[in-house]
Design a protein around this motif. Structure first.
Motif, PDB file in Angstrom:
ATOM      1  N   ALA A  38     -66.709 -21.766  61.416  1.00 37.10           N
ATOM      2  CA  ALA A  38     -66.479 -22.852  62.362  1.00 37.10           C
ATOM      3  C   ALA A  38     -67.649 -23.827  62.362  1.00 37.10           C
ATOM      4  N   SER A  39     -67.336 -25.120  62.361  1.00 38.51           N
ATOM      5  CA  SER A  39     -68.356 -26.161  62.483  1.00 38.51           C
ATOM      6  C   SER A  39     -68.507 -26.516  63.951  1.00 38.51           C
ATOM      7  N   THR A  40     -69.748 -26.686  64.370  1.00 34.00           N
ATOM      8  CA  THR A  40     -70.003 -27.031  65.766  1.00 34.00           C
ATOM      9  C   THR A  40     -71.349 -27.717  65.894  1.00 34.00           C
ATOM     10  N   GLY A  41     -71.393 -28.771  66.713  1.00 34.49           N
ATOM     11  CA  GLY A  41     -72.647 -29.476  66.923  1.00 34.49           C
ATOM     12  C   GLY A  41     -73.236 -29.984  65.619  1.00 34.49           C
ATOM     13  N   LYS A  42     -74.485 -29.622  65.365  1.00 36.67           N
ATOM     14  CA  LYS A  42     -75.151 -30.078  64.139  1.00 36.67           C
ATOM     15  C   LYS A  42     -74.850 -29.179  62.945  1.00 36.67           C
ATOM     16  N   LEU A  43     -73.986 -28.196  63.138  1.00 39.32           N
ATOM     17  CA  LEU A  43     -73.614 -27.254  62.074  1.00 39.32           C
ATOM     18  C   LEU A  43     -72.295 -27.668  61.433  1.00 39.32           C
ATOM     19  N   GLN A  44     -72.343 -27.954  60.137  1.00 37.82           N
ATOM     20  CA  GLN A  44     -71.155 -28.322  59.380  1.00 37.82           C
ATOM     21  C   GLN A  44     -70.938 -27.308  58.262  1.00 37.82           C
TER      22      GLN A  44
END
Length: 209
Positions: A38-44
Motif C-alpha cells: 500500500a502507498s501512503t503519504g510519502k511512501l510510494q
C-alpha cells in the motif's frame, strides 16, 4: 531527500520503512517489491519483476538506494536462485539507479562477506560487495550485521534457536558475536543514506548490537 528501498517486505526492510516514514529528513520513499504494497503519504510502492526491471526514469530518480534484498537457500530453493536474489537483483537495481543519476547505495550485507570464503552464502555477499564497488557510486556503505534479532513473518527454527542462545550468552560474548536488532540495522542503513559520505564505508556488527 528521496530514497529508493528494495527488500522492504523483509525484517530489516520493514524497519527501514517505519523509520523513514517518521524521519523528517526523508521527503519521499519509493519501494520496489515483487508483491504489491500500500502507498501512503510519502511512501510510494511499485510492484516490479526483478528479472525485467522497468526503464522508467521517474521510478529510479532518488538520492540514495537502500537495499535489504536477501533470501535463504531453503527459501530460494537452489543455489542458482539464491545467487539471483542475493546478487543479481541488488546489482541490477544499482545499475538502474546509477543510470538515472543515483549517487549513493547502501547495502545490508553480512558479517563474513568475502569473495574468497569457502561458505557459499558469504561468498555471494562478498561478490555483490565487490561488484557494487566496481560501479563507482559516489558513496557506498556496506552494513555487515551478524545474526539479526527480530520477529520474522516466516519461522526459521535454526535462526530462532541461535538467537536465543546468543541472547543468553550476550553478557560474556564479544560485541561482534552478539545479535543485531533489526531496528539498529535499519537505523544504520538510513543514516548512511542520509549522510552519503563519499567513498566506500563499512559498518561492522560490533556497532549494531
Amino acid at each position: 531527500m528521496r530514497i529508493l528501498v528494495v527488500g522492504a517486505t523483509g525484517l530489516v526492510g520493514q524497519q527501514v520503512l517505519t523509520q523513514a516514514q517518521a524521519d523528517p529528513r526523508i521527503s519521499h520513499i519509493t519501494v520496489l517489491a515483487r508483491k504489491p504494497l500500500a502507498s501512503t503519504g510519502k511512501l510510494q510502492c511499485h510492484s516490479v519483476d526483478f528479472d525485467q526491471l522497468p526503464d522508467d526514469a521517474q521510478l529510479w530518480q532518488c538520492d540514495a538506494v537502500i537495499c535489504t534484498l536477501g533470501s535463504t537457500l531453503k527459501t530460494a530453493g537452489s543455489r542458482e536462485m539464491f545467487y539471483r536474489i542475493d546478487h543479481d537483483y541488488p546489482l541490477a537495481v544499482a545499475r538502474h539507479a546509477q543510470q538515472y543519476g543515483g549517487r549513493c547505495y547502501v547495502l545490508n550485507s553480512a558479517m563474513g562477506a568475502d569473495v574468497n570464503s569457502r561458505f557459499f552464502y558469504n561468498r555471494v555477499k562478498g561478490e555483490l560487495e565487490r561488484d557494487l564497488q566496481a560501479l563507482s557510486f559516489a558513496s557506498v556503505t556496506l552494513v555487515r550485521p551478524g545474526l539479526i534479532a527480530g520477529q520474522r513473518t516466516e519461522f526459521r527454527l535454526g535462526e530462532r534457536s541461535m538467537q536465543l542462545l546468543l541472547t543468553i550468552l550476550a553478557p560474556v560474548l564479544p560485541r561482534r558475536w552478539r545479535c543485531n536488532p533489526a531496528d539498529n540495522i535499519a537505523r544504520a542503513l538510513l543514516d548512511a543514506a542520509v549522510r552519503a559520505e563519499p567513498g566506500v564505508h563499512e559498518v561492522s556488527s560490533e556497532t549494531l548490537s
